[in-house]
Design a protein around this motif. Structure first.
Motif, PDB file in Angstrom:
ATOM      1  N   ASP A 118     116.161  17.014  54.313  1.00  0.00           N
ATOM      2  CA  ASP A 118     115.539  15.694  54.319  1.00  0.00           C
ATOM      3  C   ASP A 118     114.234  15.728  55.106  1.00  0.00           C
ATOM      4  N   LEU A 123     111.455  17.603  53.060  1.00  0.00           N
ATOM      5  CA  LEU A 123     110.915  16.884  51.910  1.00  0.00           C
ATOM      6  C   LEU A 123     110.279  15.541  52.279  1.00  0.00           C
ATOM      7  N   ASP A 124     110.716  14.941  53.403  1.00  0.00           N
ATOM      8  CA  ASP A 124     110.232  13.607  53.746  1.00  0.00           C
ATOM      9  C   ASP A 124     109.207  13.580  54.872  1.00  0.00           C
ATOM     10  N   ARG A 135     105.733  21.524  46.989  1.00  0.00           N
ATOM     11  CA  ARG A 135     106.772  20.559  47.314  1.00  0.00           C
ATOM     12  C   ARG A 135     107.676  20.297  46.114  1.00  0.00           C
ATOM     13  N   THR A 136     107.095  20.245  44.919  1.00  0.00           N
ATOM     14  CA  THR A 136     107.889  20.000  43.715  1.00  0.00           C
ATOM     15  C   THR A 136     108.832  21.162  43.436  1.00  0.00           C
ATOM     16  N   ASP A 143     111.676  20.801  45.877  1.00  0.00           N
ATOM     17  CA  ASP A 143     112.456  19.622  45.489  1.00  0.00           C
ATOM     18  C   ASP A 143     113.319  19.923  44.264  1.00  0.00           C
ATOM     19  N   TYR A 162     116.254  22.241  45.196  1.00  0.00           N
ATOM     20  CA  TYR A 162     117.253  21.499  45.972  1.00  0.00           C
ATOM     21  C   TYR A 162     117.947  20.429  45.130  1.00  0.00           C
ATOM     22  N   SER A 166     114.237  10.875  43.069  1.00  0.00           N
ATOM     23  CA  SER A 166     113.235  11.440  43.974  1.00  0.00           C
ATOM     24  C   SER A 166     112.560  12.659  43.369  1.00  0.00           C
ATOM     25  N   THR A 167     113.379  13.523  42.757  1.00  0.00           N
ATOM     26  CA  THR A 167     112.832  14.729  42.147  1.00  0.00           C
ATOM     27  C   THR A 167     112.003  14.384  40.913  1.00  0.00           C
ATOM     28  N   SER A 173     108.660  13.499  42.079  1.00  0.00           N
ATOM     29  CA  SER A 173     107.903  14.705  42.434  1.00  0.00           C
ATOM     30  C   SER A 173     107.372  15.418  41.199  1.00  0.00           C
ATOM     31  N   HIS A 214     107.992  27.546  53.579  1.00  0.00           N
ATOM     32  CA  HIS A 214     108.311  26.174  53.978  1.00  0.00           C
ATOM     33  C   HIS A 214     109.681  26.047  54.627  1.00  0.00           C
TER      34      HIS A 214
END
Length: 294
Positions: free
Chosen positions: A116, A119-120, A134-135, A138, A141, A182-183, A186, A227
């Motif tokens: 969390d 990603l946040d 980031r995508t 995401d 995950y 959320s994904t 993204s 990351h």
């Protein structure tokens, strides 16, 4: 050994094995073939069980891990099974070979709060590279897909209105995996910035390098590794850790193990059950902390 090439063709065209499977099989068989040649044996029909046992002992004394030894012998087992099928041999010398035990290591996973935070709250750059990276994380995950499956993605594999992505797994087996909101956000953001950056109607893959080429395995591995370092101290920081994380979190939140098996694209339930051990570990830890007599 003289039938390796025909065996690899059989795997490629009839069994439809992946490129990585073919590479692994060939490396194992060539290695064993060289071992046999060094002993003066160049015909498969002259290979005895004791020769394979000696090879296993040699691998062990060369500090090869038990899991790697099992994989190499599995390659031999598949090869001799093929020779039996082709009636080149009447029995397999692999049968009866005792292998070293594989220690049962629980799969590592990133904690939910760490994902969390990544990603946040971790700042990704707002350019193409940052949004792509980031995508990628995401999507790993949010779907539990394998590295090879993500690299192979095409635009046509996504049905974002329905919240689904089509994944091409091992042995070219397709499966549909749900994608959370959320994904989806993204992915839509990535598509928008990708199209503005490269402006092409057709792309060589869904995820592109900074130069507009299809991403490759090492690049995606480096992206994930970079990351994950910001949120976890796990020794392994690979895309596969995110697959473990996906499965473990689903189990911890009560998902049915058979459903998780289908989502991961496992051929049998045994491969999925390793994640139940992490769930039991967590339950045991909670019990030990909470129960007055624990």
């Amino acid at each position: 050994m003289q039938y390796i090439d025909s065996f690899l063709s059989y795997l490629k065209y009839e069994k439809r094995s992946s490129r990585h499977t073919l590479i692994a099989y060939e490396a194992d068989l060539r290695q064993f073939g060289q071992y046999m040649e060094d002993m003066g044996i160049d015909d498969e029909r002259g290979i005895k069980t004791r020769f394979i046992r000696d090879w296993v002992v040699t691998l062990h004394y060369n500090n090869l891990k038990p899991r790697s030894i099992h994989r190499k012998v599995a390659s031999l087992r598949a090869y001799f099974k093929y020779l039996l099928r082709e009636e080149i041999m009447s029995s397999s010398p692999v049968e009866g070979v005792v292998l070293p035990k594989i220690p049962k290591n629980l799969p590592d996973f990133v904690k939910e709060k760490e994902m969390d935070f990544l990603l946040d709250h971790v700042l990704f750059s707002d350019d193409y590279t940052g949004i792509r990276d980031r995508t990628i994380i995401d999507l790993f995950y949010g779907t539990g897909m394998r590295l090879s499956e993500l690299v192979a993605l095409r635009d046509s594999d996504f049905d974002l209105k329905s919240g689904l992505v089509k994944v091409l797994g091992k042995r070219n087996k397709e499966r549909l995996v749900p994608v959370n909101r959320s994904t989806i956000h993204s992915v839509n953001e990535y598509i928008s910035v990708r199209n503005k950056t490269f402006g092409a109607e057709k792309f060589p893959a869904f995820f592109l390098t900074d130069k507009g080429k299809a991403v490759y395995h090492k690049l995606v591995y480096r992206i994930v590794n970079k990351h994950l370092k910001s949120v976890t101290t796990l020794a392994k920081k690979s895309p596969h850790i995110l697959r473990h994380t996906y499965a473990t979190i689903l189990l911890n939140r009560g998902a049915d193990i058979n459903a998780i098996k289908e989502l991961l694209g496992h051929a049998n339930l045994n491969a999925t059950q390793i994640y139940t051990h992490n769930t039991f570990e967590q339950l045991s830890s909670i019990y030990n902390q909470a129960h007055p007599r624990a």
